[in-house]
Write a protein that holds these residues in place. Structure first.
Motif, mmCIF file in Angstrom:
data_model
loop_
_atom_site.group_PDB
_atom_site.id
_atom_site.type_symbol
_atom_site.label_atom_id
_atom_site.label_comp_id
_atom_site.label_asym_id
_atom_site.label_seq_id
_atom_site.Cartn_x
_atom_site.Cartn_y
_atom_site.Cartn_z
ATOM 1 N N PRO A 27 -12.001 43.822 -34.666
ATOM 2 C CA PRO A 27 -10.739 43.364 -34.132
ATOM 3 C C PRO A 27 -9.952 42.672 -35.438
ATOM 4 O O PRO A 27 -10.490 42.389 -36.550
ATOM 5 C CB PRO A 27 -11.173 42.354 -33.089
ATOM 6 C CG PRO A 27 -12.338 41.851 -33.592
ATOM 7 C CD PRO A 27 -13.076 42.822 -34.560
ATOM 8 N N ASN A 34 -8.729 39.509 -35.039
ATOM 9 C CA ASN A 34 -8.506 37.910 -35.143
ATOM 10 C C ASN A 34 -9.374 37.384 -36.327
ATOM 11 O O ASN A 34 -9.000 36.384 -36.905
ATOM 12 C CB ASN A 34 -8.938 37.431 -33.570
ATOM 13 C CG ASN A 34 -10.276 37.576 -33.324
ATOM 14 O OD1 ASN A 34 -11.178 38.746 -33.809
ATOM 15 N ND2 ASN A 34 -10.976 36.615 -32.830
ATOM 16 N N GLU A 45 -19.657 42.915 -28.756
ATOM 17 C CA GLU A 45 -19.314 41.345 -28.737
ATOM 18 C C GLU A 45 -18.071 41.355 -27.990
ATOM 19 O O GLU A 45 -16.914 41.775 -28.797
ATOM 20 C CB GLU A 45 -19.134 40.956 -30.172
ATOM 21 C CG GLU A 45 -20.791 41.168 -30.683
ATOM 22 C CD GLU A 45 -21.569 40.212 -30.227
ATOM 23 O OE1 GLU A 45 -21.535 38.923 -29.728
ATOM 24 O OE2 GLU A 45 -22.961 40.317 -30.578
HETATM 25 P P1 NAD Z 1 -9.472 45.588 -28.585
HETATM 26 O O1 NAD Z 1 -10.374 45.866 -27.995
HETATM 27 O O2 NAD Z 1 -8.175 45.947 -28.357
HETATM 28 O O3 NAD Z 1 -9.567 46.172 -30.307
HETATM 29 C C1 NAD Z 1 -10.725 45.733 -30.997
HETATM 30 C C2 NAD Z 1 -10.915 47.017 -31.839
HETATM 31 O O4 NAD Z 1 -11.228 48.135 -31.210
HETATM 32 C C3 NAD Z 1 -9.724 47.420 -32.604
HETATM 33 O O5 NAD Z 1 -9.976 47.870 -34.072
HETATM 34 C C4 NAD Z 1 -9.074 48.731 -32.040
HETATM 35 O O6 NAD Z 1 -8.479 49.631 -32.881
HETATM 36 C C5 NAD Z 1 -10.243 49.192 -31.495
HETATM 37 N N1 NAD Z 1 -10.048 49.971 -30.286
HETATM 38 C C6 NAD Z 1 -9.203 49.951 -29.116
HETATM 39 N N2 NAD Z 1 -9.357 50.944 -28.364
HETATM 40 C C7 NAD Z 1 -10.261 51.858 -28.573
HETATM 41 C C8 NAD Z 1 -10.909 52.810 -28.406
HETATM 42 N N3 NAD Z 1 -10.541 53.484 -27.087
HETATM 43 N N4 NAD Z 1 -11.945 53.394 -29.048
HETATM 44 C C9 NAD Z 1 -12.426 52.988 -30.057
HETATM 45 N N5 NAD Z 1 -11.974 51.618 -30.803
HETATM 46 C C10 NAD Z 1 -10.723 51.293 -30.104
HETATM 47 O O7 NAD Z 1 -9.223 43.877 -29.089
HETATM 48 P P2 NAD Z 1 -8.485 43.109 -29.926
HETATM 49 O O8 NAD Z 1 -7.166 42.979 -28.978
HETATM 50 O O9 NAD Z 1 -8.188 43.439 -31.118
HETATM 51 O O10 NAD Z 1 -9.232 41.678 -30.337
HETATM 52 C C11 NAD Z 1 -9.282 40.757 -29.259
HETATM 53 C C12 NAD Z 1 -10.473 40.703 -28.567
HETATM 54 O O11 NAD Z 1 -11.744 40.555 -29.128
HETATM 55 C C13 NAD Z 1 -10.501 39.591 -27.568
HETATM 56 O O12 NAD Z 1 -10.981 39.991 -26.275
HETATM 57 C C14 NAD Z 1 -11.460 38.870 -28.067
HETATM 58 O O13 NAD Z 1 -12.366 37.837 -27.182
HETATM 59 C C15 NAD Z 1 -12.598 39.695 -28.725
HETATM 60 N N6 NAD Z 1 -13.509 39.064 -29.799
HETATM 61 C C16 NAD Z 1 -14.655 39.197 -29.412
HETATM 62 C C17 NAD Z 1 -15.678 38.505 -30.247
HETATM 63 C C18 NAD Z 1 -17.163 38.271 -30.075
HETATM 64 O O14 NAD Z 1 -17.802 38.142 -31.056
HETATM 65 N N7 NAD Z 1 -17.673 38.345 -28.841
HETATM 66 C C19 NAD Z 1 -15.081 38.141 -31.596
HETATM 67 C C20 NAD Z 1 -13.732 38.421 -31.970
HETATM 68 C C21 NAD Z 1 -13.207 38.868 -31.025
#
Ligand code: NAD
Length: 527
Positions: free
Chosen positions: A166, A168, A264
């Motif tokens: 992601p 963040n 995660e």
């Molecule tokens: P997101 O799920 O939108 O995207 C995360 C990643 O997945 C990006 O690289 C995005 O391009 C990719 N992605 C999106 N759709 C996809 C698909 N259909 N197939 C494959 N890849 C795809 O999340 P975000 O908005 O980028 O990140 C924020 C989220 O991440 C929040 O919910 C946060 O809580 C979570 N997060 C969790 C952790 C943890 O360790 N639990 C750590 C950091 C962030």
């Protein structure tokens, strides 16, 4: 709210972030279709570089290259592989400021947080440099027949691990999850978020400078739904960090392909404050736990439960601190709070606050976007009167917004804390540690921090950290965070063929003897 940034204009881009560096970094991203994505500097909204977008064919080629490199890498003795990371540790620390510059330009976070983020991969390296030789070593045990049989647990690399990261913590999630995968003998293909591809690309160049073989660590870029399917279909294991909604899509596809995955995901993390809390320490720790990284930490706190008996005192102290946090756009250590990552994220946060207010919540401080500081800034916001029928009451906001609630009994507080589909992180504050630990034991969460909001659990690299309920599957860190990147091979040896009836022995006699030896083996604790 104190503004440290010149509101008239964005700060000057750090000198280290030259056009030459940017072009060099993105040059390794395949994009044979010619499509690019405009990667922008968050504080100014200016385009920094055109990021190539990888086609399905590019991704397949990246996997083929990675696979070829992996076959050789897996043959290196573990000690030789670890030497690369020993050197990489020094390079990552020595280049922390350039890395922080890149993290800041692409994510808009404040410098304090950017520098902290640079520390994560070196911490992971230090931990596994010590631990990997023991964890990955073959483990020989006695087999089913004492003295004549053995069984050895051997860990072999999965092959090529796909990592989807992601925005963040782009540097930490792009690199830190790859490090144990590589140490275990795998290759990696990482897909960072388009917005934040620069810092992981820089980190990978440092690993290669330290001696990581070329081709072993590939980067592909693109929007998730475009790139994800080909990436998952070519990978031997998927490490995903992101939202719960995307995690479900990834998990389904990995399941269909019968490959493992670690997910995660998001949280709606609660904090329970007990009535013997030290108010000064709590205010400071919670200001970071709520507003650190402008609220864009998966483990940050979005719900705080305060005891009725001290509600007014604790609320007033916390609101005062939130209202005085220094918010600003600067590439120095001044601001305590930086920008959100994008105007989309700003709008999401604003919509949660607007929905809560429309349904009866009260804004105690903050609540507004700050375009006077930068395009995606939003004030640290404290709400009261949030209920579960409000979006901010049940869904992850992922911004600098927190809701205060009062409770009468600790049982009630625990019930409210657990009233969520998520289970990523929780926090309990109180002077009586035994009492706080008893509360922690009753919270449904993969991580619980006592007298801290989140950092103590996350920085404890020896202990697995992951989410329960809708917050994830599997864990990073600890032995599990390394072993998940391996397949286990059970190599069993029978020195002499002794199973089955002896020549001339009837089957009845054989079974009788077998059953009595089961009892004997249990008595002798033979395993
Ligand atoms: P997101 O799920 O939108 O995207 C995360 C990643 O997945 C990006 O690289 C995005 O391009 C990719 N992605 C999106 N759709 C996809 C698909 N259909 N197939 C494959 N890849 C795809 O999340 P975000 O908005 O980028 O990140 C924020 C989220 O991440 C929040 O919910 C946060 O809580 C979570 N997060 C969790 C952790 C943890 O360790 N639990 C750590 C950091 C962030």
């Amino acid at each position: 709210m104190t503004d440290t940034a010149a509101t008239a204009g964005a700060p000057t881009r750090p000198a280290s972030v030259t056009d030459e560096l940017l072009e060099r970094l993105v040059a390794r991203v395949p994009g044979s279709g010619g499509a690019t994505w405009k990667l922008t500097e968050v504080y100014s909204g200016e385009v920094l570089v055109e990021l190539p977008q990888s086609t399905p064919e590019d991704i397949e080629e990246a996997f083929a290259t990675a696979r070829a490199a992996q076959r050789l890498w897996a043959q290196w003795p573990l000690e030789r592989r670890l030497e690369v990371f020993d050197r990489a540790h020094a390079l990552l620390v020595d280049n922390a400021h350039v890395t922080a510059d890149l993290i800041q330009v692409e994510s808009g976070k404040n410098r304090r947080m950017a520098i902290e983020e640079t520390c994560d991969p070196p911490m992971v390296i230090s931990h596994y440099l010590r631990r990997a030789p023991k964890v990955l070593a073959p483990k020989k045990r006695g087999g089913p027949v004492p003295f004549v049989s053995t069984s050895t647990e051997v860990h072999v690399p999965k092959g090529v691990v796909g990592i989807i990261a992601p925005w963040n913590f782009p540097f930490a999630t792009g690199l830190s999850d790859a490090i144990p995968a590589l140490m275990a003998g795998n290759a990696v293909v990482v897909k960072p978020d388009n917005k934040t591809a620069l810092s992981p690309l820089f980190g990978i160049s440092l690993l290669e400078q330290a001696g990581l073989p070329e081709g072993l660590f590939q980067v592909v870029c693109g929007e998730g739904p475009d790139v994800g399917p080909t990436l998952i279909d070519n990978a031997d294991y998927i490490m995903f960090t992101g939202s719960t909604a995307t995690g479900r899509v990834i998990g389904e596809r990995a399941g269909r392909n019968l490959i493992g995955c670690c997910l995660e995901l998001g949280g709606k993390n609660p904090m329970i404050v007990l009535d013997d809390v030290n108010v000064e320490e709590w205010v400071e720790g919670t200001a970071f736990g709520v507003f650190g990284n402008t609220g864009q930490i998966c483990m940050h706190i979005e719900r705080i439960y305060l005891p009725e008996s001290r509600y007014d005192e604790l609320r007033d102290a916390f609101v005062e601190r939130a209202a005085n946090l220094r918010i600003g756009a600067a590439y120095d250590f001044g601001p305590e709070i930086g920008s959100l990552v994008s105007t989309d994220q700003r709008d999401r946060v604003a919509s949660h606050v607007e929905d809560a207010v429309a349904k009866g919540a009260t804004v105690l401080t903050g609540g507004r976007a700050r375009p006077d500081i930068g395009p995606a800034f939003f004030e640290p916001t404290v709400l009261e009167g949030v209920t579960t029928d409000m979006v901010a009451g049940c869904t992850e906001t992922f911004g600098p917004v927190v809701a205060l609630h009062r409770y009468r009994t600790v049982d009630e507080a625990i019930k409210l804390a657990n009233d969520t589909d998520y289970g990523l992180n929780a926090s309990v504050w109180g002077t009586d540690l035994a009492r706080a630990e008893a509360v922690a034991a009753r919270i449904e969460s993969g991580n619980v921090n006592i007298n801290d909001a989140l950092a103590t659990a996350y920085a404890s690299k020896g202990t697995p950290s992951g989410g329960v309920k809708n917050s994830g599957v599997g864990a990073r860190h600890g032995d599990q965070g390394l072993l998940k990147y391996t397949d286990v091979k059970n190599v069993a040896v029978l020195k002499k063929q002794v199973m089955g009836p002896r020549p001339g022995q009837g089957y009845d006699a054989y079974v009788k003897q077998m059953l009595s030896s089961l009892k004997l083996m249990k008595r002798l604790r033979v395993r």
